[in-house]
Design an enzyme around this catalytic site. Structure first.
Site, PDB file in Angstrom:
ATOM      1  N   GLY A   1       0.936  -1.349  -0.045  1.00 56.33           N
ATOM      2  CA  GLY A   1      -0.253   0.143   0.067  1.00 56.33           C
ATOM      3  C   GLY A   1       0.952   1.201  -0.055  1.00 56.33           C
TER       4      GLY A   1
ATOM      5  N   SER B   1       3.432   3.082   2.508  1.00 55.01           N
ATOM      6  CA  SER B   1       4.041   2.986   3.938  1.00 55.01           C
ATOM      7  C   SER B   1       3.891   4.213   4.554  1.00 55.01           C
ATOM      8  CB  SER B   1       5.406   2.619   3.764  1.00 55.01           C
ATOM      9  OG  SER B   1       6.267   3.662   2.849  1.00 55.01           O
TER      10      SER B   1
ATOM     11  N   CYS C   1       5.913  -5.135   0.361  1.00 55.84           N
ATOM     12  CA  CYS C   1       6.115  -3.838  -0.294  1.00 55.84           C
ATOM     13  C   CYS C   1       6.269  -2.887   0.763  1.00 55.84           C
ATOM     14  CB  CYS C   1       5.057  -3.811  -1.220  1.00 55.84           C
ATOM     15  SG  CYS C   1       5.585  -2.613  -2.537  1.00 55.84           S
TER      16      CYS C   1
ATOM     17  N   ILE D   1       5.109  -3.446  -7.703  1.00 55.50           N
ATOM     18  CA  ILE D   1       4.226  -2.163  -8.024  1.00 55.50           C
ATOM     19  C   ILE D   1       4.931  -1.095  -7.160  1.00 55.50           C
ATOM     20  CG2 ILE D   1       2.259  -1.121  -7.842  1.00 55.50           C
ATOM     21  CD1 ILE D   1       0.875  -3.900  -7.663  1.00 55.50           C
ATOM     22  N   ARG D   2       5.677  -0.245  -7.911  1.00 57.35           N
ATOM     23  CA  ARG D   2       6.299   0.845  -7.183  1.00 57.35           C
ATOM     24  C   ARG D   2       7.040   0.369  -5.975  1.00 57.35           C
ATOM     25  NH1 ARG D   2       4.405   5.515  -5.420  1.00 57.35           N
ATOM     26  NH2 ARG D   2       2.559   4.562  -4.360  1.00 57.35           N
TER      27      ARG D   2
ATOM     28  N   HIS E   1       4.559  -8.657  -4.317  1.00 57.91           N
ATOM     29  CA  HIS E   1       3.281  -8.931  -3.940  1.00 57.91           C
ATOM     30  C   HIS E   1       2.822 -10.088  -3.927  1.00 57.91           C
ATOM     31  CE1 HIS E   1       1.967  -4.718  -3.015  1.00 57.91           C
ATOM     32  NE2 HIS E   1       3.018  -4.132  -3.934  1.00 57.91           N
TER      33      HIS E   1
ATOM     34  N   GLU F   1       0.514 -11.611  -2.664  1.00 58.26           N
ATOM     35  CA  GLU F   1      -0.912 -11.927  -2.499  1.00 58.26           C
ATOM     36  C   GLU F   1      -1.575 -11.215  -3.705  1.00 58.26           C
ATOM     37  OE1 GLU F   1       1.089  -9.349  -1.606  1.00 58.26           O
ATOM     38  OE2 GLU F   1      -0.069  -7.530  -1.761  1.00 58.26           O
TER      39      GLU F   1
HETATM   40  N1  GLN Z   1       5.535   2.791  -2.949  1.00 61.08           N
HETATM   41  C1  GLN Z   1       4.954   2.510  -1.972  1.00 61.08           C
HETATM   42  C2  GLN Z   1       5.492   3.047  -0.572  1.00 61.08           C
HETATM   43  O1  GLN Z   1       6.437   3.805  -0.522  1.00 61.08           O
HETATM   44  C3  GLN Z   1       5.004   0.933  -1.715  1.00 61.08           C
HETATM   45  C4  GLN Z   1       4.067   0.395  -2.863  1.00 61.08           C
HETATM   46  C5  GLN Z   1       3.431  -0.818  -2.582  1.00 61.08           C
HETATM   47  O2  GLN Z   1       3.233  -1.215  -1.375  1.00 61.08           O
HETATM   48  N2  GLN Z   1       2.985  -1.426  -3.502  1.00 61.08           N
HETATM   49  O3  GLN Z   1       5.176   2.860   0.483  1.00 61.08           O
END
Ligand code: GLN
Length: 187
Positions: free
Chosen positions: A47, A49, A79, A133-134, A170, A172
């Site tokens: 998500g 952080s 993540c 993802i990012r 991820h 999940e």
């Molecule tokens: N970029 C998010 C962060 O810095 C982490 C991305 C993710 O959990 N998919 O928290």
């Protein structure tokens, strides 16, 4: 076994689904009173952080969660969850739970490669379809207690340290439950 899934923000429902398919009883944790010693483990989902760290503090969950992890509660951060666990975040003064001997870089793959899929070799699991993802990656392991479990193009993307497991990707979001099964084996 009873697993708490931090449900303040992010991809908690997907973790809950995979873990319950593996036979775990799930408790979604939103408030301090839901976080008890009766839990056998805790999942910190992906998500954002910064948002999760803020909500953890606002809900009074920060101290009990940090203390439980320090006392040996098995925890799995993915993540953003990996960022919450890290002792150091590159180019930032912020530290969240800071229980794990890793330094991480947020959004480490830049804009061009914000999201991608790849096949990773994960120690103890085998070849695994990973979704990023990012994502962060670990820039450094800060003690020999932290062991790399997966490396992608020279960057550490999964780490194990005693009762703590962290993945930059991820698990999940794929239908492959083997990393969650690995976590349940840590209990
Ligand atoms: N970029 C998010 C962060 O810095 C982490 C991305 C993710 O959990 N998919 O928290």
């Amino acid at each position: 076994m009873k697993i708490g899934v931090l449900a303040l923000q992010g991809a908690f429902a997907e973790h809950a689904k995979t873990l319950s398919e593996l036979g775990a009883e799930i408790v979604e944790i939103r408030r301090k009173t839901q976080f008890t010693d009766a839990l056998d483990g805790l999942v910190l989902p992906g998500g954002e952080s910064t948002v999760q760290g803020k909500l953890l503090r606002e809900e009074g969950l920060f101290a009990p969660v940090k203390q439980a992890i320090g006392a040996g509660m098995p925890v799995f951060g993915t993540c953003a969850g990996m960022i919450l666990l890290a002792k150091r975040i590159e180019e930032s003064e912020t530290v969240h739970l800071g229980t794990m001997d890793i330094a991480v870089r947020r959004n480490a793959y830049g804009r061009q490669l914000a999201s991608f899929r790849t096949r990773l070799l994960v120690e103890g699991v085998g070849e695994y379809p990973a979704v990023f993802i990012r994502a962060p990656y670990a820039t450094e392991l800060l003690s020999s207690a932290a062991r790399p479990l997966a490396v992608h193009e020279g960057k550490i993307v999964a780490v194990r340290q005693a009762n703590m497991l962290a993945a930059a990707f991820h698990p999940e979001l794929t239908s492959d439950p083997r990393i969650h099964a690995y976590f349940l084996d840590m209990l």
